[in-house]
Design an enzyme around this catalytic site. Structure first.
Site, PDB file in Angstrom:
ATOM      1  N   VAL A  32     111.839  -9.435 105.298  1.00 32.85           N
ATOM      2  CA  VAL A  32     112.573 -10.704 105.231  1.00 32.85           C
ATOM      3  C   VAL A  32     113.573 -10.825 106.377  1.00 32.85           C
ATOM      4  O   VAL A  32     114.355  -9.916 106.628  1.00 32.85           O
ATOM      5  CB  VAL A  32     113.317 -10.799 103.878  1.00 32.85           C
ATOM      6  CG1 VAL A  32     114.192 -12.039 103.815  1.00 32.85           C
ATOM      7  CG2 VAL A  32     112.309 -10.811 102.743  1.00 32.85           C
ATOM      8  N   PHE A  56     118.522 -13.576 111.257  1.00 35.17           N
ATOM      9  CA  PHE A  56     118.361 -14.763 110.416  1.00 35.17           C
ATOM     10  C   PHE A  56     119.728 -15.253 109.925  1.00 35.17           C
ATOM     11  O   PHE A  56     119.978 -16.456 109.846  1.00 35.17           O
ATOM     12  CB  PHE A  56     117.440 -14.459 109.225  1.00 35.17           C
ATOM     13  CG  PHE A  56     116.955 -15.707 108.559  1.00 35.17           C
ATOM     14  CD1 PHE A  56     115.863 -16.383 109.067  1.00 35.17           C
ATOM     15  CD2 PHE A  56     117.597 -16.228 107.450  1.00 35.17           C
ATOM     16  CE1 PHE A  56     115.422 -17.566 108.479  1.00 35.17           C
ATOM     17  CE2 PHE A  56     117.168 -17.401 106.860  1.00 35.17           C
ATOM     18  CZ  PHE A  56     116.071 -18.070 107.375  1.00 35.17           C
ATOM     19  N   PHE A  88     127.052  10.854  78.378  1.00 33.67           N
ATOM     20  CA  PHE A  88     126.714  11.041  79.795  1.00 33.67           C
ATOM     21  C   PHE A  88     125.469  10.218  80.172  1.00 33.67           C
ATOM     22  O   PHE A  88     124.450  10.296  79.502  1.00 33.67           O
ATOM     23  CB  PHE A  88     126.441  12.535  80.029  1.00 33.67           C
ATOM     24  CG  PHE A  88     125.912  12.869  81.392  1.00 33.67           C
ATOM     25  CD1 PHE A  88     126.711  12.773  82.519  1.00 33.67           C
ATOM     26  CD2 PHE A  88     124.584  13.272  81.555  1.00 33.67           C
ATOM     27  CE1 PHE A  88     126.228  13.095  83.771  1.00 33.67           C
ATOM     28  CE2 PHE A  88     124.083  13.587  82.802  1.00 33.67           C
ATOM     29  CZ  PHE A  88     124.910  13.496  83.912  1.00 33.67           C
ATOM     30  N   GLN A  89     125.592   9.416  81.190  1.00 38.33           N
ATOM     31  CA  GLN A  89     124.500   8.548  81.690  1.00 38.33           C
ATOM     32  C   GLN A  89     124.010   7.525  80.668  1.00 38.33           C
ATOM     33  O   GLN A  89     122.922   6.986  80.798  1.00 38.33           O
ATOM     34  CB  GLN A  89     123.313   9.367  82.213  1.00 38.33           C
ATOM     35  CG  GLN A  89     123.594  10.008  83.572  1.00 38.33           C
ATOM     36  CD  GLN A  89     122.343  10.528  84.255  1.00 38.33           C
ATOM     37  OE1 GLN A  89     121.329  10.804  83.622  1.00 38.33           O
ATOM     38  NE2 GLN A  89     122.403  10.657  85.577  1.00 38.33           N
ATOM     39  N   GLU A 142     114.205   4.793  93.614  1.00 32.66           N
ATOM     40  CA  GLU A 142     113.504   4.051  92.557  1.00 32.66           C
ATOM     41  C   GLU A 142     113.222   2.611  92.964  1.00 32.66           C
ATOM     42  O   GLU A 142     112.268   2.003  92.479  1.00 32.66           O
ATOM     43  CB  GLU A 142     114.301   4.088  91.251  1.00 32.66           C
ATOM     44  CG  GLU A 142     114.354   5.454  90.569  1.00 32.66           C
ATOM     45  CD  GLU A 142     115.512   6.314  91.076  1.00 32.66           C
ATOM     46  OE1 GLU A 142     116.160   5.932  92.081  1.00 32.66           O
ATOM     47  OE2 GLU A 142     115.766   7.377  90.478  1.00 32.66           O
TER      48      GLU A 142
HETATM   49  C1  LIG Z   1     118.428  -7.280  99.920  1.00 34.11           C
HETATM   50  C2  LIG Z   1     118.852  -8.450 100.734  1.00 34.11           C
HETATM   51  N1  LIG Z   1     120.094  -8.490 101.247  1.00 34.11           N
HETATM   52  C3  LIG Z   1     120.478  -9.534 102.016  1.00 34.11           C
HETATM   53  C4  LIG Z   1     119.630 -10.582 102.256  1.00 34.11           C
HETATM   54  C5  LIG Z   1     120.077 -11.759 103.112  1.00 34.11           C
HETATM   55  N2  LIG Z   1     119.327 -11.731 104.385  1.00 34.11           N
HETATM   56  C6  LIG Z   1     118.228 -12.465 104.602  1.00 34.11           C
HETATM   57  S1  LIG Z   1     117.569 -12.225 106.094  1.00 34.11           S
HETATM   58  C7  LIG Z   1     118.762 -11.133 106.539  1.00 34.11           C
HETATM   59  C8  LIG Z   1     118.762 -10.493 107.887  1.00 34.11           C
HETATM   60  C9  LIG Z   1     117.551  -9.681 108.139  1.00 34.11           C
HETATM   61  O1  LIG Z   1     117.763  -8.928 109.296  1.00 34.11           O
HETATM   62  P1  LIG Z   1     116.589  -8.110 109.968  1.00 34.11           P
HETATM   63  O2  LIG Z   1     115.857  -7.335 108.951  1.00 34.11           O
HETATM   64  O3  LIG Z   1     117.119  -7.352 111.122  1.00 34.11           O
HETATM   65  O4  LIG Z   1     115.616  -9.267 110.454  1.00 34.11           O
HETATM   66  P2  LIG Z   1     115.906 -10.384 111.579  1.00 34.11           P
HETATM   67  O5  LIG Z   1     116.449 -11.580 110.875  1.00 34.11           O
HETATM   68  O6  LIG Z   1     116.860  -9.809 112.564  1.00 34.11           O
HETATM   69  O7  LIG Z   1     114.546 -10.649 112.134  1.00 34.11           O
HETATM   70  C10 LIG Z   1     119.683 -10.972 105.484  1.00 34.11           C
HETATM   71  C11 LIG Z   1     120.890 -10.101 105.551  1.00 34.11           C
HETATM   72  C12 LIG Z   1     118.339 -10.515 101.673  1.00 34.11           C
HETATM   73  N3  LIG Z   1     117.444 -11.482 101.809  1.00 34.11           N
HETATM   74  N4  LIG Z   1     117.981  -9.423 100.949  1.00 34.11           N
END
Ligand SMILES: Cc1ncc(C[n+]2csc(CCOP(=O)(O)OP(=O)(O)O)c2C)c(N)n1
Ligand SMILES: [Mg+2]
Length: 558
Positions: free
Chosen positions: A381, A466, A113-114, A51
């Site tokens: 992200v 990151f 339930f639920q 979802e």
């Molecule tokens: C749902 C969620 N959980 C945790 C975070 C914190 N966070 C931001 S960037 C990141 C790492 C992303 O890793 P990846 O997708 O491998 O990208 P990279 O930074 O290695 O390019 C995390 C854990 C977030 N923004 N969103």
């Protein structure tokens, strides 16, 4: 004409022009599904495997179209799974209707339930939030929900008790869409005059543009040219103007460029158009500020403003333009352009680097080429956001999508699916990290099922890079960021799609080209350099000190 309450709801969506409802079925919402089934020539149920993907896809569809998008989850767990995607819609200010199920009316309050109090749970994420309680009011309440989502730009939630959804309803939902005529605000001529006078005093003027300036692109450019003022873009404003436009100095902030930051530091006049940029430490400290926004609530929200212009960006800029005298002093702009040429040359060195492992900057640049002049890329992200912000030279006609405010990992794939639904003929990609992709990759099989020819490009650095970087600048040793990944190309094939693994830099461009030419759902898993750090355009002393401390602690004092 509706015959059940569920029909009333779906007829309202039809009247609103909703073409798809994303979600997963379940006991409490079976009547809704059946109502969609009986109207399946006009509205489709899109079965996602989670979802969260459904809600994220709806949020991205709304971002792309500005119109209402819809998602559905069953009572309890299914509804709970929607939440992250709904927050994406809330924080981007886009209209999404969430339909959820509930236990039957006689069971409510019995700890059944639920049974989850979804109205209470959804309180923070919604602009309208209501359980339907009787067939008599259902039509009106549905209409209110849609109107709230559209006019306030946010999430409306309707919670349907199972028995009520099946109950007969004689509310014939009218077949014409709801009218959303909105007041079009334009600042008074006195305010426009004040703004013009302030602008005329400026020697070093910068335009900072965000997504609210999207419809005013040509006015922004015209004003910048008239004032010989460089344009700096927020992340959401990146695809508003080609990166190689002579007036553009790239992006603001941590993800931005050095020339943009230098220009902002030196500016004596800042003109903000359609932006609520949150990181005010990157904005000038001694400049006079003029802000244009259609919402008075946004003006001065984070940053003191000298002249507030409440109005539609295009209309307001036109009014300004009609009397702003041209400036002839090129020096500030020319300095920015020279700095930009230098910055680009430095970036080009990384982007063109053919070493192994592949540099992520190179992947961003190759993707910009391969996705073509009308390509759409949904960006996940992580450091991947930084490379896409800096090293994807966006051209006019391309579109970039970001989870700019919620910044939720896992948004890349659903965003790409939404873009391909909305633009079936354009090339669509997702640029994702190996961490972010894993959060929603279940739904790659959904792209296969519906034959969405998206290309998912994984920046696979084996890390939550990151966060590693954050830890380092904060002085913590790198901890908890190593990933053990599945084989993402094999996953794509297991889903019935196409999968490539790219380790050799020479294979990057041809593989991307083949992926887009094939028009099939594809994953291109690119192994990128794990130690590539997204250094900000200016490294502060404390960042450098934190970095040094972190390395010392990693190596000598674990
Ligand atoms: C749902 C969620 N959980 C945790 C975070 C914190 N966070 C931001 S960037 C990141 C790492 C992303 O890793 P990846 O997708 O491998 O990208 P990279 O930074 O290695 O390019 C995390 C854990 C977030 N923004 N969103
Ligand atoms: Mg990673």
């Amino acid at each position: 004409m509706g015959t059940t309450v569920a029909d009333t709801v779906i007829d309202a969506l039809l009247a609103e022009g909703v073409e798809r409802v994303y979600g997963v079925p379940g006991d409490a919402i079976n009547a809704l599904l059946d109502s969609i089934r009986r109207r399946s020539e006009r509205i489709r149920f899109i079965l996602t495997r989670h979802e969260e993907t459904a809600a994220l896809t709806a949020a991205y569809e709304a971002k792309l179209t500005g119109r209402l998008a819809a998602c559905v989850g069953t009572g309890g767990p299914g509804a709970i799974h929607l939440l992250n995607g709904l927050y994406e819609a809330k924080m981007e200010g886009v209209p999404v209707l969430a339909l959820t199920g509930q236990v039957a009316l006689p069971m409510i309050g019995t700890d059944y339930f639920q049974e989850v109090d979804l109205v209470r749970l959804f309180d923070d994420v919604t602009v309208f939030n209501q359980m339907l309680v009787t067939p008599e009011s259902a039509g009106l309440v549905v209409e209110r929900a849609i109107r709230a989502a559209r006019t306030e730009g946010g999430v409306a939630h309707l919670n349907l008790p199972e028995d009520l959804a099946r109950a007969p309803s004689n509310h014939g939902f009218r077949a014409s869409p709801i009218n959303y005529a909105q007041a079009c605000a334009v600042p008074s001529s006195a305010q426009i005059r004040t703004a013009r006078e302030r602008i005329a005093q400026g020697q070093r003027i910068v335009l900072l543009v965000g997504k609210g300036a999207r419809a005013a692109r040509s006015e922004v450019v015209e004003l910048a040219e008239r004032l010989r003022a460089p344009i700096v873009k927020t992340l959401h404003g990146k695809d508003l103007l080609a990166d190689d436009h002579p007036m553009a100095l790239g992006g603001v902030g941590l993800l931005g460029t050095r020339p943009a930051q230098d220009a902002l530091e030196q500016a004596d006049t800042l003109l903000m158009v359609g932006t609520s940029y949150p990181y005010t430490q990157f904005l000038p400290t001694h400049a006079q500020v003029i802000q244009i926004d259609r919402s008075p609530e946004q003006i001065g929200k984070r940053y003191p403003v000298d002249v507030a212009l409440v109005g539609d960006a295009q209309e307001t800029l036109r009014a300004l333009l009609s009397g702003v005298p041209p400036r002839t002093d090129e020096s500030f702009l020319a300095a920015g352009q020279r700095a930009m040429a230098k910055w680009r040359a430095a970036q080009a060195a990384a982007e063109g680097d053919t070493s192994t492992p592949i540099r992520p900057q190179r992947v961003a640049r190759e993707l910009a080429r391969a996705v073509g002049p009308t390509g759409v890329v949904s960006v996940d992200v992580g450091t991947v956001t930084v490379w896409m912000a800096r090293n994807f030279p966006v051209s006019d006609g391309q579109r970039l999508l970001f989870s700019g405010w919620l910044a939720t990992m896992g948004s890349g794939l659903p965003g790409a699916m939404a873009a391909q639904w909305v633009h079936p003929d354009r090339r669509v990609a997702a640029a994702v990290g190996d961490g972010g992709f894993a959060m929603t990759l279940t739904d790659f099989v959904t792209a296969v099922r519906y034959q969405l020819p998206i290309v998912v490009v994984v920046f696979n650095n084996g890390k939550l890079a990151f966060i590693q970087f954050e830890e380092e600048v904060e002085g913590f040793p790198d901890y908890g960021t190593d990933l053990v990944n599945a084989d993402y190309a094999a996953w794509a094939r297991a889903c019935g799609g196409v999968g490539y693994t790219v380790r050799d830099p020479a294979q990057l461009a041809p593989t991307l080209d083949r992926a887009f030419a094939d028009r099939r759902p594809t994953v291109v898993d690119v192994f990128t350099r794990p130690d590539e750090r997204p250094m900000p355009p200016h490294v502060t002393l404390s960042q450098a000190a934190g970095f040094a401390k972190s390395l010392l602690r990693e190596k000598f004092f674990p």
